[in-house]
Design an enzyme around this catalytic site. Structure first.
Site, PDB file in Angstrom:
ATOM      1  CB  SER A  52      45.393  28.327  39.753  1.00  0.00           C
ATOM      2  OG  SER A  52      45.378  28.202  41.128  1.00  0.00           O
ATOM      3  CG  ASP A  90      40.802  23.177  43.139  1.00  0.00           C
ATOM      4  OD1 ASP A  90      39.787  23.081  43.181  1.00  0.00           O
ATOM      5  OD2 ASP A  90      41.163  23.999  42.028  1.00  0.00           O
ATOM      6  CD  GLU A 189      37.597  30.714  36.913  1.00  0.00           C
ATOM      7  OE1 GLU A 189      37.495  29.636  37.628  1.00  0.00           O
ATOM      8  OE2 GLU A 189      38.534  31.175  36.366  1.00  0.00           O
TER       9      GLU A 189
HETATM   10  O1  KIV Z   1      42.366  26.682  40.941  1.00  0.00           O
HETATM   11  C1  KIV Z   1      42.061  27.959  41.266  1.00  0.00           C
HETATM   12  O2  KIV Z   1      42.872  28.580  41.707  1.00  0.00           O
HETATM   13  C2  KIV Z   1      40.714  28.123  41.449  1.00  0.00           C
HETATM   14  C3  KIV Z   1      40.275  29.634  41.722  1.00  0.00           C
HETATM   15  C4  KIV Z   1      40.504  30.372  40.578  1.00  0.00           C
HETATM   16  C5  KIV Z   1      38.583  29.619  41.832  1.00  0.00           C
HETATM   17  O3  KIV Z   1      39.852  27.311  41.212  1.00  0.00           O
END
Ligand code: KIV
Length: 273
Positions: A52, A90, A189
């Site tokens: 994100s 991520d 989510e």
């Molecule tokens: O990228 C992100 O911030 C996420 C969260 C919303 C779980 O994957």
């Protein structure tokens, strides 16, 4: 003067996160910078360097354009700022979908370069084999099911999942497969409360909800959303501050002071001795 060395603060571990299943809810926020990580560290069990970051910090329309280099940069910053929280980075779109070996190489880069303890993958139907491949090679993996932002182009937008039976079955299958593959926790989510509850009951590891009700074993929010930095936020976000308003007020006051030459004042100025 007596001298003693202070024991270094120990970071929370993946097994400790997994052991929280059904116990005290896990507190998770996203973080992208060192100063924010430092503020959040005392309050969160997990800091998620989410992709994100592409939307929140870099102004991208979605997470598709996020690169491994961006995740390394922000992952390093969050590790520098935090001491205690478990840090998950991520894996961005395109860095793991080609197969387990591609995922392994890129996960190794993320972990070696940042020092973070785990990676997160969006757990589409083919990803369980990749999770198993990574876990048995020593990489802690967090899964992510339900609304998967990296699938935005297939889904045609960010749509909540599980509104019909076939979608519910798919999300449940993805969660069960991630669990069986060895994920230490699973983000759920954008799903209805009853489905989130069923998933939480069915998987062995903690579920961490975002827009997925309080049936989950923990909660995650995008930190900028909960701090009120945007003029819009989704229904599931609770705003704990209005930083957008506070920043705008501060900037307006600064602009006024500069234009009036009341800033800097003498006490904010260096003078020759
Ligand atoms: O990228 C992100 O911030 C996420 C969260 C919303 C779980 O994957």
């Amino acid at each position: 003067m007596s001298s003693h060395t202070q024991a270094p603060v120990k970071r929370i571990t993946a097994p400790e996160i997994t052991a929280r299943k059904g116990k005290e809810p896990l507190v998770v926020l996203t973080a992208y910078s060192a100063p924010m990580a430092e503020i959040l560290d005392d309050h969160c069990d997990v800091l998620l360097v989410g992709d994100s970051v592409g939307m929140v910090v870099h102004g991208l329309p979605n997470t598709i354009g996020v690169t491994l280099d961006m995740m390394v940069l922000h992952g390093k910053a969050v590790m520098r700022g935090s001491k205690r929280a478990f840090v998950v980075v991520d894996m961005p779109f395109g860095s793991y979908e080609a197969g387990p070996e591609q995922a392994f190489q890129n996960a190794v880069t993320l972990l070696k370069e940042t020092g973070a303890q785990a990676v997160k993958v969006e757990s589409g139907p083919t990803v369980a084999a990749t999770i198993a491949y990574l876990v048995c090679r020593g990489i802690a993996v967090m899964g992510h099911v339900g609304l998967r932002p990296q699938a935005v182009n297939v889904d045609g937008g960010f749509r909540a999942k599980g509104r019909n039976q076939s979608e519910r079955d798919k999300v449940m299958q993805e969660a069960l497969a991630s669990d069986a593959a060895g994920a230490f926790a699973i983000v759920v989510e954008g799903v209805a409360a009853d489905l989130a509850g069923e998933i939480t009951d069915m998987v062995k590891v903690p579920t961490i909800g975002i827009g997925a009700s309080n049936a989950c074993d923990g909660q995650v929010l995008v930190v900028d959303d909960m701090l009120g930095l945007f003029d819009w936020s989704p229904k599931f976000v609770r705003r704990y501050a209005d930083l957008r308003g506070e920043i705008a007020t501060a900037a307006a006051q600064y602009a006024k002071d500069v234009r009036a030459r009341s800033f800097p004042a003498p006490e904010e100025t260096y003078f020759a001795k």
